[in-house]
Design a protein around this motif. Structure first.
Motif, PDB file in Angstrom:
ATOM      1  N   GLU A   1       0.824  -1.200   0.000  1.00  0.00           N
ATOM      2  CA  GLU A   1       0.000   0.000   0.000  1.00  0.00           C
ATOM      3  C   GLU A   1       0.864   1.258   0.000  1.00  0.00           C
ATOM      4  O   GLU A   1       0.563   2.237  -0.696  1.00  0.00           O
ATOM      5  CB  GLU A   1      -0.939  -0.015   1.213  1.00  0.00           C
ATOM      6  CG  GLU A   1      -2.009  -1.095   1.131  1.00  0.00           C
ATOM      7  CD  GLU A   1      -2.852  -1.177   2.391  1.00  0.00           C
ATOM      8  OE1 GLU A   1      -2.642  -0.326   3.293  1.00  0.00           O
ATOM      9  OE2 GLU A   1      -3.710  -2.069   2.484  1.00  0.00           O
TER      10      GLU A   1
ATOM     11  N   PRO B   1      -9.811  -6.732  -9.593  1.00  0.00           N
ATOM     12  CA  PRO B   1      -9.084  -6.739  -8.322  1.00  0.00           C
ATOM     13  C   PRO B   1      -8.000  -7.803  -8.319  1.00  0.00           C
ATOM     14  O   PRO B   1      -8.059  -8.782  -9.070  1.00  0.00           O
ATOM     15  CB  PRO B   1     -10.174  -7.047  -7.286  1.00  0.00           C
ATOM     16  CG  PRO B   1     -11.244  -7.748  -8.054  1.00  0.00           C
ATOM     17  CD  PRO B   1     -11.222  -7.129  -9.426  1.00  0.00           C
TER      18      PRO B   1
ATOM     19  N   ARG C   1      -5.892 -12.734  -2.918  1.00  0.00           N
ATOM     20  CA  ARG C   1      -6.638 -12.905  -1.676  1.00  0.00           C
ATOM     21  C   ARG C   1      -7.088 -14.354  -1.580  1.00  0.00           C
ATOM     22  O   ARG C   1      -7.869 -14.815  -2.394  1.00  0.00           O
ATOM     23  CB  ARG C   1      -7.821 -11.948  -1.638  1.00  0.00           C
ATOM     24  CG  ARG C   1      -7.382 -10.494  -1.611  1.00  0.00           C
ATOM     25  CD  ARG C   1      -8.596  -9.592  -1.784  1.00  0.00           C
ATOM     26  NE  ARG C   1      -8.210  -8.207  -1.685  1.00  0.00           N
ATOM     27  CZ  ARG C   1      -7.668  -7.515  -2.679  1.00  0.00           C
ATOM     28  NH1 ARG C   1      -7.447  -8.111  -3.838  1.00  0.00           N
ATOM     29  NH2 ARG C   1      -7.335  -6.256  -2.514  1.00  0.00           N
TER      30      ARG C   1
ATOM     31  N   GLU D   1      -7.829  -0.035  -7.210  1.00  0.00           N
ATOM     32  CA  GLU D   1      -7.071  -0.626  -6.105  1.00  0.00           C
ATOM     33  C   GLU D   1      -5.888   0.262  -5.721  1.00  0.00           C
ATOM     34  O   GLU D   1      -5.714   0.601  -4.540  1.00  0.00           O
ATOM     35  CB  GLU D   1      -6.579  -2.013  -6.495  1.00  0.00           C
ATOM     36  CG  GLU D   1      -5.801  -2.717  -5.387  1.00  0.00           C
ATOM     37  CD  GLU D   1      -5.470  -4.147  -5.735  1.00  0.00           C
ATOM     38  OE1 GLU D   1      -5.106  -4.906  -4.825  1.00  0.00           O
ATOM     39  OE2 GLU D   1      -5.572  -4.524  -6.925  1.00  0.00           O
TER      40      GLU D   1
ATOM     41  N   HIS E   1      -5.467   2.467  -2.163  1.00  0.00           N
ATOM     42  CA  HIS E   1      -4.331   2.234  -1.264  1.00  0.00           C
ATOM     43  C   HIS E   1      -3.498   3.500  -1.089  1.00  0.00           C
ATOM     44  O   HIS E   1      -3.029   3.793   0.011  1.00  0.00           O
ATOM     45  CB  HIS E   1      -3.464   1.102  -1.810  1.00  0.00           C
ATOM     46  CG  HIS E   1      -4.092  -0.246  -1.683  1.00  0.00           C
ATOM     47  ND1 HIS E   1      -3.643  -1.353  -2.356  1.00  0.00           N
ATOM     48  CD2 HIS E   1      -5.153  -0.677  -0.938  1.00  0.00           C
ATOM     49  CE1 HIS E   1      -4.391  -2.399  -2.040  1.00  0.00           C
ATOM     50  NE2 HIS E   1      -5.313  -2.007  -1.186  1.00  0.00           N
TER      51      HIS E   1
ATOM     52  N   PHE F   1     -14.786  -9.667  -3.961  1.00  0.00           N
ATOM     53  CA  PHE F   1     -13.717  -9.235  -3.066  1.00  0.00           C
ATOM     54  C   PHE F   1     -13.435 -10.207  -1.925  1.00  0.00           C
ATOM     55  O   PHE F   1     -12.716  -9.881  -0.985  1.00  0.00           O
ATOM     56  CB  PHE F   1     -14.047  -7.842  -2.502  1.00  0.00           C
ATOM     57  CG  PHE F   1     -14.172  -6.792  -3.577  1.00  0.00           C
ATOM     58  CD1 PHE F   1     -13.064  -6.383  -4.301  1.00  0.00           C
ATOM     59  CD2 PHE F   1     -15.408  -6.252  -3.895  1.00  0.00           C
ATOM     60  CE1 PHE F   1     -13.173  -5.430  -5.305  1.00  0.00           C
ATOM     61  CE2 PHE F   1     -15.533  -5.294  -4.898  1.00  0.00           C
ATOM     62  CZ  PHE F   1     -14.409  -4.886  -5.604  1.00  0.00           C
TER      63      PHE F   1
ATOM     64  N   SER G   1     -10.901  -3.235  -0.036  1.00  0.00           N
ATOM     65  CA  SER G   1      -9.644  -3.854   0.394  1.00  0.00           C
ATOM     66  C   SER G   1      -9.795  -4.354   1.830  1.00  0.00           C
ATOM     67  O   SER G   1      -9.919  -3.554   2.760  1.00  0.00           O
ATOM     68  CB  SER G   1      -8.488  -2.833   0.311  1.00  0.00           C
ATOM     69  OG  SER G   1      -7.281  -3.386   0.781  1.00  0.00           O
ATOM     70  N   LYS G   2      -9.833  -5.670   1.993  1.00  0.00           N
ATOM     71  CA  LYS G   2     -10.056  -6.255   3.316  1.00  0.00           C
ATOM     72  C   LYS G   2      -8.870  -5.958   4.258  1.00  0.00           C
ATOM     73  O   LYS G   2      -7.726  -5.886   3.807  1.00  0.00           O
ATOM     74  CB  LYS G   2     -10.198  -7.778   3.206  1.00  0.00           C
ATOM     75  CG  LYS G   2     -11.502  -8.228   2.575  1.00  0.00           C
ATOM     76  CD  LYS G   2     -11.475  -9.701   2.251  1.00  0.00           C
ATOM     77  CE  LYS G   2     -11.143 -10.568   3.449  1.00  0.00           C
ATOM     78  NZ  LYS G   2     -11.168 -12.005   3.111  1.00  0.00           N
TER      79      LYS G   2
END
Length: 315
Positions: free
Chosen positions: A80, A105, A109, A179, A183, A266, A309-310
């Motif tokens: 990030e 995305p 993940r 994304e 970030h 996501f 964004s988790k």
């Protein structure tokens, strides 16, 4: 984080351990969770309940100061921060930027597994509008932006009209997905204060400082003009009807029509995964009928125009 300070009553702040906080009633948790801050640096904090697969309840923050003792560097944070560096450099090197809403995305993940990918593909054939399409769905407002392959040419022509050198414009038009932009904003890039021209489609452009709006600063716009709203999520209701931003207590984001596609896209497997997540979306802000709550509606419920964004479980 094992502790957080609750500022619900600012004259009487209360420090909760995560063990004590999770024993509060559901009503008190919902009431206090948007008033939590880090005990070390006072950055806004979030609470994540225990998960069904055994993950413990925890506090965390996406707003730690760099020298905060609670700040734990990780590969995700380093990524990030690198995005923030890259966007700041983009501001120096570019005359304009195109937002690529079609960019998918990241697939790193773990929770976005093959089952979810298969289900998402199935949904693309059964749901309207097509989740991966940027074509104009029926009944869109006439002024609705549409992203297409002519955007680079339109941006180039507009910059030439502004007096930019023809030989340089193609090289100086950047293109980024949601994304990286999210970030970078979370890590303090200068994007939201920049005069950079940002194109949301081939026709509409904005100064970045007028386009990117944190939830804390969200206000209804004239004629429903859209903006790029960003910040963090405090929690989602049990019925998955609303996202509640941590940055403002009087803002709600309706997701009743897109909840399942959001979860699949996501990797949001349950309500806990929304808690503390960072989010950016292209939408319009308006008052509810009672004029006591601001609603931010995703533009045409187009899932390409939102990114989540988790948070990390270790935060």
């Amino acid at each position: 984080m094992l502790d957080a300070i609750c500022l619900f009553d600012e004259s009487n702040p209360v420090t909760y351990s995560v063990f004590k906080f999770q024993k509060l009633s559901d009503g008190d948790i919902e009431k206090y969770r948007q008033a939590l801050v880090c005990p070390a640096c006072a950055g806004k904090a979030y609470y994540r309940k225990a998960s069904k697969d055994g993950k413990a309840a925890c506090f965390g923050s996406r707003y730690h100061q760099a020298d905060c003792r609670e700040f734990k560097p990780s590969l995700a944070k380093e990524r990030e921060e690198q995005h923030a560096i890259e966007v700041n450099q983009l501001l120096v090197d570019s005359d304009a930027m195109i937002i690529d809403f079609s960019r998918q995305p990241s697939l790193n993940r773990a929770s976005v597994n093959r089952r979810n990918q298969a289900q998402l593909a199935k949904n693309e054939h059964t749901q309207k509008p097509d989740l991966n399409s940027t074509s104009k769905p029926e009944n869109k407002p006439a002024e609705e932006p549409v992203l297409n392959t002519g955007i680079e040419q339109a941006a180039t022509e507009a910059l030439e009209l502004d007096g930019a050198q023809t030989a340089d414009t193609e090289k100086r038009i950047a293109k980024e997905g949601l994304e990286k932009l999210l970030h970078s904003l979370m890590r303090g890039s200068e994007l939201a204060e920049s005069d950079l021209w940002v194109y949301t489609d081939e026709k509409y452009r904005w100064r970045a400082k007028n386009l990117f709006v944190n939830f804390a600063d969200a206000e209804p716009t004239e004629a429903g003009s859209p903006r790029m709203y960003w910040g963090t999520i405090s929690h989602v209701d049990k019925e998955l009807l609303w996202l509640n931003p941590a940055d403002s207590k009087d803002v709600g984001i309706p997701i009743d029509k897109i909840a399942e596609p959001l979860k699949l896209r996501f990797g949001l497997e349950d309500r806990r995964d929304f808690e503390g997540a960072a989010i950016i979306l292209f939408g319009k802000c308006f008052w509810n009928k009672a004029k006591n709550r601001k609603i931010i509606q995703l533009w045409s419920n187009d899932i390409n125009r939102i990114f989540i964004s988790k948070p990390e479980d270790s935060e």
